[in-house]
Design a protein around this motif. Structure first.
Motif, PDB file in Angstrom:
ATOM      1  N   LYS A   1      -1.429   3.218 -10.374  1.00 25.10           N
ATOM      2  CA  LYS A   1      -0.862   2.833  -9.082  1.00 25.10           C
ATOM      3  C   LYS A   1      -1.738   1.781  -8.423  1.00 25.10           C
ATOM      4  N   ASP A   2      -1.093   0.722  -7.936  1.00 26.41           N
ATOM      5  CA  ASP A   2      -1.751  -0.225  -7.042  1.00 26.41           C
ATOM      6  C   ASP A   2      -1.468   0.289  -5.636  1.00 26.41           C
ATOM      7  N   VAL A   3      -2.528   0.448  -4.842  1.00 22.92           N
ATOM      8  CA  VAL A   3      -2.392   1.118  -3.545  1.00 22.92           C
ATOM      9  C   VAL A   3      -3.122   0.360  -2.446  1.00 22.92           C
ATOM     10  N   LEU A   4      -2.790   0.756  -1.229  1.00 23.77           N
ATOM     11  CA  LEU A   4      -3.626   0.450  -0.073  1.00 23.77           C
ATOM     12  C   LEU A   4      -4.259   1.777   0.311  1.00 23.77           C
ATOM     13  N   ASN A   5      -5.591   1.819   0.386  1.00 22.44           N
ATOM     14  CA  ASN A   5      -6.260   3.072   0.692  1.00 22.44           C
ATOM     15  C   ASN A   5      -6.110   3.416   2.186  1.00 22.44           C
ATOM     16  N   PRO A   6      -6.605   4.553   2.635  1.00 22.62           N
ATOM     17  CA  PRO A   6      -6.415   4.941   4.035  1.00 22.62           C
ATOM     18  C   PRO A   6      -6.929   3.932   5.065  1.00 22.62           C
ATOM     19  N   ASN A   7      -7.875   3.066   4.667  1.00 19.20           N
ATOM     20  CA  ASN A   7      -8.367   2.037   5.584  1.00 19.20           C
ATOM     21  C   ASN A   7      -7.611   0.720   5.453  1.00 19.20           C
ATOM     22  N   GLY A   8      -6.555   0.721   4.610  1.00 19.55           N
ATOM     23  CA  GLY A   8      -5.732  -0.475   4.448  1.00 19.55           C
ATOM     24  C   GLY A   8      -6.235  -1.453   3.409  1.00 19.55           C
ATOM     25  N   ASN A   9      -7.273  -1.095   2.677  1.00 23.98           N
ATOM     26  CA  ASN A   9      -7.830  -1.978   1.654  1.00 23.98           C
ATOM     27  C   ASN A   9      -7.131  -1.756   0.313  1.00 23.98           C
TER      28      ASN A   9
ATOM     29  N   GLU B   1      -3.037  14.796  10.526  1.00 17.73           N
ATOM     30  CA  GLU B   1      -3.589  15.244   9.248  1.00 17.73           C
ATOM     31  C   GLU B   1      -2.523  15.468   8.183  1.00 17.73           C
ATOM     32  N   GLN B   2      -1.271  15.607   8.587  1.00 17.34           N
ATOM     33  CA  GLN B   2      -0.200  15.881   7.635  1.00 17.34           C
ATOM     34  C   GLN B   2       0.418  14.610   7.056  1.00 17.34           C
ATOM     35  N   LYS B   3       0.185  13.462   7.664  1.00 18.92           N
ATOM     36  CA  LYS B   3       0.799  12.205   7.223  1.00 18.92           C
ATOM     37  C   LYS B   3      -0.026  11.573   6.110  1.00 18.92           C
ATOM     38  N   ASN B   4       0.644  11.059   5.085  1.00 17.61           N
ATOM     39  CA  ASN B   4      -0.020  10.400   3.962  1.00 17.61           C
ATOM     40  C   ASN B   4      -0.579   9.062   4.421  1.00 17.61           C
ATOM     41  N   PRO B   5      -1.914   8.876   4.379  1.00 17.20           N
ATOM     42  CA  PRO B   5      -2.503   7.605   4.808  1.00 17.20           C
ATOM     43  C   PRO B   5      -2.535   6.542   3.706  1.00 17.20           C
ATOM     44  N   TRP B   6      -2.105   6.880   2.500  1.00 15.03           N
ATOM     45  CA  TRP B   6      -2.084   5.948   1.375  1.00 15.03           C
ATOM     46  C   TRP B   6      -0.736   5.246   1.307  1.00 15.03           C
ATOM     47  N   THR B   7      -0.748   3.974   0.858  1.00 18.19           N
ATOM     48  CA  THR B   7       0.492   3.236   0.609  1.00 18.19           C
ATOM     49  C   THR B   7       0.515   2.828  -0.860  1.00 18.19           C
ATOM     50  N   THR B   8       1.569   3.197  -1.547  1.00 23.88           N
ATOM     51  CA  THR B   8       1.716   2.791  -2.946  1.00 23.88           C
ATOM     52  C   THR B   8       2.482   1.479  -2.986  1.00 23.88           C
ATOM     53  N   ILE B   9       1.853   0.462  -3.566  1.00 25.00           N
ATOM     54  CA  ILE B   9       2.461  -0.861  -3.701  1.00 25.00           C
ATOM     55  C   ILE B   9       3.309  -0.925  -4.975  1.00 25.00           C
ATOM     56  N   ARG B  10       2.742  -0.425  -6.065  1.00 30.28           N
ATOM     57  CA  ARG B  10       3.405  -0.458  -7.367  1.00 30.28           C
ATOM     58  C   ARG B  10       2.859   0.678  -8.201  1.00 30.28           C
ATOM     59  N   GLU B  11       3.742   1.256  -9.047  1.00 31.19           N
ATOM     60  CA  GLU B  11       3.266   2.265  -9.989  1.00 31.19           C
ATOM     61  C   GLU B  11       3.949   2.081 -11.330  1.00 31.19           C
ATOM     62  N   GLU B  12       3.205   2.436 -12.385  1.00 34.51           N
ATOM     63  CA  GLU B  12       3.709   2.255 -13.739  1.00 34.51           C
ATOM     64  C   GLU B  12       3.171   3.377 -14.618  1.00 34.51           C
ATOM     65  N   VAL B  13       4.052   3.993 -15.415  1.00 32.76           N
ATOM     66  CA  VAL B  13       3.624   4.976 -16.403  1.00 32.76           C
ATOM     67  C   VAL B  13       2.998   4.196 -17.553  1.00 32.76           C
ATOM     68  N   VAL B  14       1.707   4.427 -17.812  1.00 32.41           N
ATOM     69  CA  VAL B  14       1.004   3.686 -18.853  1.00 32.41           C
ATOM     70  C   VAL B  14       0.828   4.496 -20.133  1.00 32.41           C
ATOM     71  N   TYR B  15       1.089   5.801 -20.055  1.00 34.30           N
ATOM     72  CA  TYR B  15       1.018   6.655 -21.237  1.00 34.30           C
ATOM     73  C   TYR B  15       1.822   7.914 -20.966  1.00 34.30           C
ATOM     74  N   ALA B  16       2.492   8.409 -21.990  1.00 35.80           N
ATOM     75  CA  ALA B  16       3.226   9.675 -21.856  1.00 35.80           C
ATOM     76  C   ALA B  16       3.331  10.343 -23.223  1.00 35.80           C
ATOM     77  N   ASN B  17       3.284  11.688 -23.206  1.00 40.55           N
ATOM     78  CA  ASN B  17       3.577  12.471 -24.403  1.00 40.55           C
ATOM     79  C   ASN B  17       4.358  13.712 -23.966  1.00 40.55           C
ATOM     80  N   ASN B  18       4.450  14.718 -24.806  1.00 39.76           N
ATOM     81  CA  ASN B  18       5.243  15.905 -24.458  1.00 39.76           C
ATOM     82  C   ASN B  18       4.643  16.727 -23.323  1.00 39.76           C
ATOM     83  N   TRP B  19       3.359  16.535 -23.009  1.00 40.82           N
ATOM     84  CA  TRP B  19       2.682  17.381 -22.029  1.00 40.82           C
ATOM     85  C   TRP B  19       2.276  16.664 -20.749  1.00 40.82           C
TER      86      TRP B  19
END
Length: 184
Positions: free
Chosen positions: A27-35, A3-21
């Motif tokens: 994120k493109d991911v593989l969900n816990p079932n591998g999809n 239960e403590q292990k992260n079942p998600w896999t992050t393939i790619r991530e990108e900041v698409v918006y940012a401001n001062n707050w």
């Protein structure tokens, strides 16, 4: 299954918006079932800080303000942000002073919550403040606040009647009530 292990896999991530707050991350991911899938995440650039001032007579102070994203008026505990590098207790003291004008002789951190764990990783810390001294409030220019003094029991009733719906306020007030009764 661990239960403590992260079942998600992050393939790619990108900041698409940012401001001062905030920043919004795609994120493109593989969900816990591998999809394959996508996940949008909002990252806050501050730690959320709340303060529940309580005096010897069992009174507390609530802050009312119009919340732009909700398009509703909201009654809340004094709260705000703690920028990276600022001490959380110093931020709690600053927020209490800014929003209510009060200073407290003692502070105790009574609650840690995740404000919305499905789309963000924001963490909030809530302090109980006692031995209060009234001064002049110093709200930020983005705040048009109404401060009202109520019995803690009345604030709890407002939570139970959905008149207080802010997550930090709900969790903090309920925890403060039990904490002050010695139940925590």
């Amino acid at each position: 299954m661990n239960e403590q292990k992260n079942p998600w896999t992050t393939i790619r991530e990108e900041v698409v918006y940012a401001n001062n707050w905030i920043e919004v991350v795609h994120k493109d991911v593989l969900n816990p079932n591998g999809n394959p899938g996508v996940y949008g995440q909002v990252n806050f650039k501050n730690i959320a800080i709340g303060v529940i001032p309580v005096d010897e007579e069992g009174n507390t102070w609530l802050v009312g303000q119009y919340r732009f994203p909700l398009e509703e008026y909201s009654w809340e505990i004094p709260e705000g942000g703690c920028p990276e590098g600022e001490n959380m207790l110093d931020a709690a003291k600053r927020e209490l002073k800014e929003e209510t004008g009060m200073e407290a002789g003692s502070y105790e951190m009574i609650c840690k919550i995740h404000t919305s764990n499905s789309v963000c990783k924001e963490v909030a810390y809530i302090y109980l403040a006692k031995d209060l001294k009234q001064g002049k409030a110093e709200p930020e220019d983005t705040e048009q606040l109404v401060v009202k003094k109520v019995k803690l029991s009345e604030a709890i009733q407002m939570v139970m009647e959905n008149k207080i719906t802010d997550s930090m306020s709900v969790a903090g007030l309920l925890k403060a009530e039990r904490f002050l009764k010695g139940e925590v």
